[in-house]
Design a protein around this motif. Structure first.
Motif, PDB file in Angstrom:
ATOM      1  N   VAL A 195       0.840  -1.202   0.000  1.00  0.00           N
ATOM      2  CA  VAL A 195       0.000   0.000   0.000  1.00  0.00           C
ATOM      3  C   VAL A 195       0.874   1.251   0.000  1.00  0.00           C
ATOM      4  CG1 VAL A 195      -1.650   1.343   1.363  1.00  0.00           C
ATOM      5  CG2 VAL A 195      -1.987  -1.123   1.067  1.00  0.00           C
ATOM      6  N   ALA A 196       1.945   1.232   0.811  1.00  0.00           N
ATOM      7  CA  ALA A 196       2.834   2.395   0.895  1.00  0.00           C
ATOM      8  C   ALA A 196       3.512   2.661  -0.444  1.00  0.00           C
ATOM      9  CB  ALA A 196       3.878   2.171   1.985  1.00  0.00           C
ATOM     10  N   LEU A 197       3.933   1.612  -1.120  1.00  0.00           N
ATOM     11  CA  LEU A 197       4.612   1.779  -2.406  1.00  0.00           C
ATOM     12  C   LEU A 197       3.646   2.275  -3.479  1.00  0.00           C
ATOM     13  CD1 LEU A 197       6.910  -1.354  -2.252  1.00  0.00           C
ATOM     14  CD2 LEU A 197       7.683   1.015  -2.401  1.00  0.00           C
ATOM     15  N   THR A 198       2.431   1.758  -3.455  1.00  0.00           N
ATOM     16  CA  THR A 198       1.418   2.261  -4.396  1.00  0.00           C
ATOM     17  C   THR A 198       1.147   3.739  -4.154  1.00  0.00           C
ATOM     18  OG1 THR A 198       0.386   0.082  -4.610  1.00  0.00           O
ATOM     19  CG2 THR A 198      -0.955   1.990  -5.188  1.00  0.00           C
ATOM     20  N   ASP A 199       1.060   4.128  -2.888  1.00  0.00           N
ATOM     21  CA  ASP A 199       0.828   5.536  -2.552  1.00  0.00           C
ATOM     22  C   ASP A 199       2.005   6.410  -3.000  1.00  0.00           C
ATOM     23  OD1 ASP A 199      -1.616   4.928  -1.470  1.00  0.00           O
ATOM     24  OD2 ASP A 199      -0.926   4.942   0.622  1.00  0.00           O
ATOM     25  N   LEU A 200       3.224   5.905  -2.811  1.00  0.00           N
ATOM     26  CA  LEU A 200       4.398   6.667  -3.246  1.00  0.00           C
ATOM     27  C   LEU A 200       4.356   6.915  -4.753  1.00  0.00           C
ATOM     28  CD1 LEU A 200       7.353   5.145  -1.189  1.00  0.00           C
ATOM     29  CD2 LEU A 200       6.576   7.514  -1.147  1.00  0.00           C
ATOM     30  N   GLY A 201       3.927   5.909  -5.493  1.00  0.00           N
ATOM     31  CA  GLY A 201       3.838   6.064  -6.931  1.00  0.00           C
ATOM     32  C   GLY A 201       2.873   7.150  -7.343  1.00  0.00           C
ATOM     33  N   ASN A 202       1.877   7.399  -6.501  1.00  0.00           N
ATOM     34  CA  ASN A 202       0.886   8.434  -6.799  1.00  0.00           C
ATOM     35  C   ASN A 202       1.252   9.793  -6.220  1.00  0.00           C
ATOM     36  OD1 ASN A 202      -0.870   6.673  -8.191  1.00  0.00           O
ATOM     37  ND2 ASN A 202      -1.707   5.915  -6.257  1.00  0.00           N
ATOM     38  N   GLN A 203       1.979   9.798  -5.102  1.00  0.00           N
ATOM     39  CA  GLN A 203       2.276  11.048  -4.411  1.00  0.00           C
ATOM     40  C   GLN A 203       3.569  11.709  -4.886  1.00  0.00           C
ATOM     41  OE1 GLN A 203       2.286   9.860  -0.307  1.00  0.00           O
ATOM     42  NE2 GLN A 203       0.092   9.376  -0.307  1.00  0.00           N
ATOM     43  N   LEU A 204       4.541  10.906  -5.302  1.00  0.00           N
ATOM     44  CA  LEU A 204       5.786  11.454  -5.817  1.00  0.00           C
ATOM     45  C   LEU A 204       5.658  11.654  -7.328  1.00  0.00           C
ATOM     46  CD1 LEU A 204       8.401   9.276  -3.885  1.00  0.00           C
ATOM     47  CD2 LEU A 204       7.464  11.499  -3.242  1.00  0.00           C
ATOM     48  N   ARG A 205       6.597  12.348  -7.906  1.00  0.00           N
ATOM     49  CA  ARG A 205       6.550  12.600  -9.341  1.00  0.00           C
ATOM     50  C   ARG A 205       7.163  11.398 -10.072  1.00  0.00           C
ATOM     51  NH1 ARG A 205       8.406  18.504 -10.641  1.00  0.00           N
ATOM     52  NH2 ARG A 205       6.984  18.829  -8.885  1.00  0.00           N
ATOM     53  N   ILE A 206       6.455  10.280  -9.995  1.00  0.00           N
ATOM     54  CA  ILE A 206       6.886   9.033 -10.626  1.00  0.00           C
ATOM     55  C   ILE A 206       5.964   8.712 -11.790  1.00  0.00           C
ATOM     56  CG2 ILE A 206       7.173   6.541 -10.313  1.00  0.00           C
ATOM     57  CD1 ILE A 206       7.979   7.104  -7.419  1.00  0.00           C
ATOM     58  N   ARG A 207       4.695   8.477 -11.477  1.00  0.00           N
ATOM     59  CA  ARG A 207       3.724   8.151 -12.522  1.00  0.00           C
ATOM     60  C   ARG A 207       2.860   9.355 -12.879  1.00  0.00           C
ATOM     61  NH1 ARG A 207      -0.088   4.260 -11.503  1.00  0.00           N
ATOM     62  NH2 ARG A 207       0.071   3.475 -13.635  1.00  0.00           N
ATOM     63  N   HIS A 208       2.990  10.426 -12.122  1.00  0.00           N
ATOM     64  CA  HIS A 208       2.187  11.630 -12.351  1.00  0.00           C
ATOM     65  C   HIS A 208       3.119  12.836 -12.328  1.00  0.00           C
ATOM     66  CE1 HIS A 208      -1.438   9.212 -11.661  1.00  0.00           C
ATOM     67  NE2 HIS A 208      -0.769   8.667 -10.656  1.00  0.00           N
ATOM     68  N   SER A 209       2.811  13.835 -13.140  1.00  0.00           N
ATOM     69  CA  SER A 209       3.700  14.998 -13.270  1.00  0.00           C
ATOM     70  C   SER A 209       3.070  16.296 -12.794  1.00  0.00           C
ATOM     71  CB  SER A 209       4.145  15.154 -14.735  1.00  0.00           C
ATOM     72  OG  SER A 209       3.019  15.278 -15.591  1.00  0.00           O
TER      73      SER A 209
END
Length: 293
Positions: free
Chosen positions: A245-259
């Protein structure tokens, strides 16, 4: 060739990612020596005035093409007292030189002009150039290495290096395999911007892994974690779910999959290393548990 200090105490950790003036001085000297001995005449030949063959490097052509391919360069960086170019340009220069270099072999002597006519052993010239550059990288603990194919790669942290060098992704899902391989290749690049892209590919692979076998994401991740923990490890299962869950959230909260501008940027190589290592460990374990299940 290793030095006595390396044989006695081991090589420096390869964890530095900045080329300083001393390192650049060595690289510049290696390039300068090959300009002078005619090694780059393999691709940029200086012709004998009598038309009898190659006599050395056409330094003007060598520079003109280099500058056209590395446009940030504003002076010949191998000249004495030339300013050190930006690091990525310096690494590009090394790749350019590898493509152009050959080991000069002296042929007939032309007494009128006082020069030898040269032929070139390109394979040996590239190997010797690569060895010289990599020795400087190694002796200074740099994370860079000039590969046998002439590309500068970034060495993975020790915990990941062996796994990534041997990984062959065969999950049965070709698109998942392509995402994983793409993430690995970009992770090993020297450019921070490209390494950031490795995280996007890895997070995309993680999202796809959840939906293998046509399952919805929630059911898919539950199945993955059940397989990974096994039926007799409820505490491990809970820890794995918390991490997923934490890793999925990081992918959404950091500039990884979203800009979007409100996403937190990733600003250093060490941050890329940490994030990649953390998710790759979970993805790899999930894939292996699925193969063994």
């Amino acid at each position: 060739m290793s030095y006595f200090s390396e044989r006695e105490t081991g090589a420096l950790p390869r964890d530095r990612d900045t080329i300083n003036e001393a390192v650049w001085g060595g690289i510049r000297a290696i390039i300068r020596s090959r300009v002078d001995d005619g090694s780059f005449g393999a691709l940029f030949p200086a012709a004998c005035p009598d038309g009898r063959g190659t006599t050395g490097t056409d330094e003007t052509a060598f520079w003109d093409v280099m500058r056209s391919e590395i446009p940030n360069l504003d002076e010949q960086p191998w000249r004495p007292n030339a300013a050190m170019p930006p690091m990525l340009d310096a690494l590009d220069m090394i790749e350019f030189c590898w493509r152009a270099v050959g080991k000069p072999i002296e042929g007939s002597y032309h007494s009128y002009f006082g020069h030898h006519h040269l032929s070139f052993d390109v394979e040996s010239g590239r190997a010797e150039f690569r060895e010289a550059i990599n020795r400087i990288f190694r002796r200074n603990g740099l994370v860079f290495e000039l590969s046998e194919s002439g590309e500068i790669i970034r060495l993975a942290p020790l915990a990941l290096a062996d796994t990534l060098s041997r990984a062959a992704f065969r999950t049965g899902d070709s698109e998942l395999d392509q995402l994983l391989d793409k993430s690995r290749r970009k992770f090993l690049d020297a450019d921070l911007d490209i390494r950031r892209e490795s995280l996007e590919a890895l997070w995309d692979a993680w999202e796809r892994l959840k939906t293998r076998n046509g399952m919805a994401k929630k059911a898919g991740i539950s199945s993955l974690l059940d397989s990974l923990s096994g039926p007799d490890s409820p505490r491990l299962r809970a820890a794995l779910e918390q991490d997923a869950v934490a890793l999925t959230d990081l992918g959404n909260q950091l500039r990884i999959r979203h800009s979007e501008t409100d996403r937190e940027a990733i600003t250093s190589h060490s941050q890329v290393d940490y994030l990649y290592h953390r998710l790759f460990a979970l993805v790899q374990a999930a894939i292996r548990s699925g193969e063994n299940g």
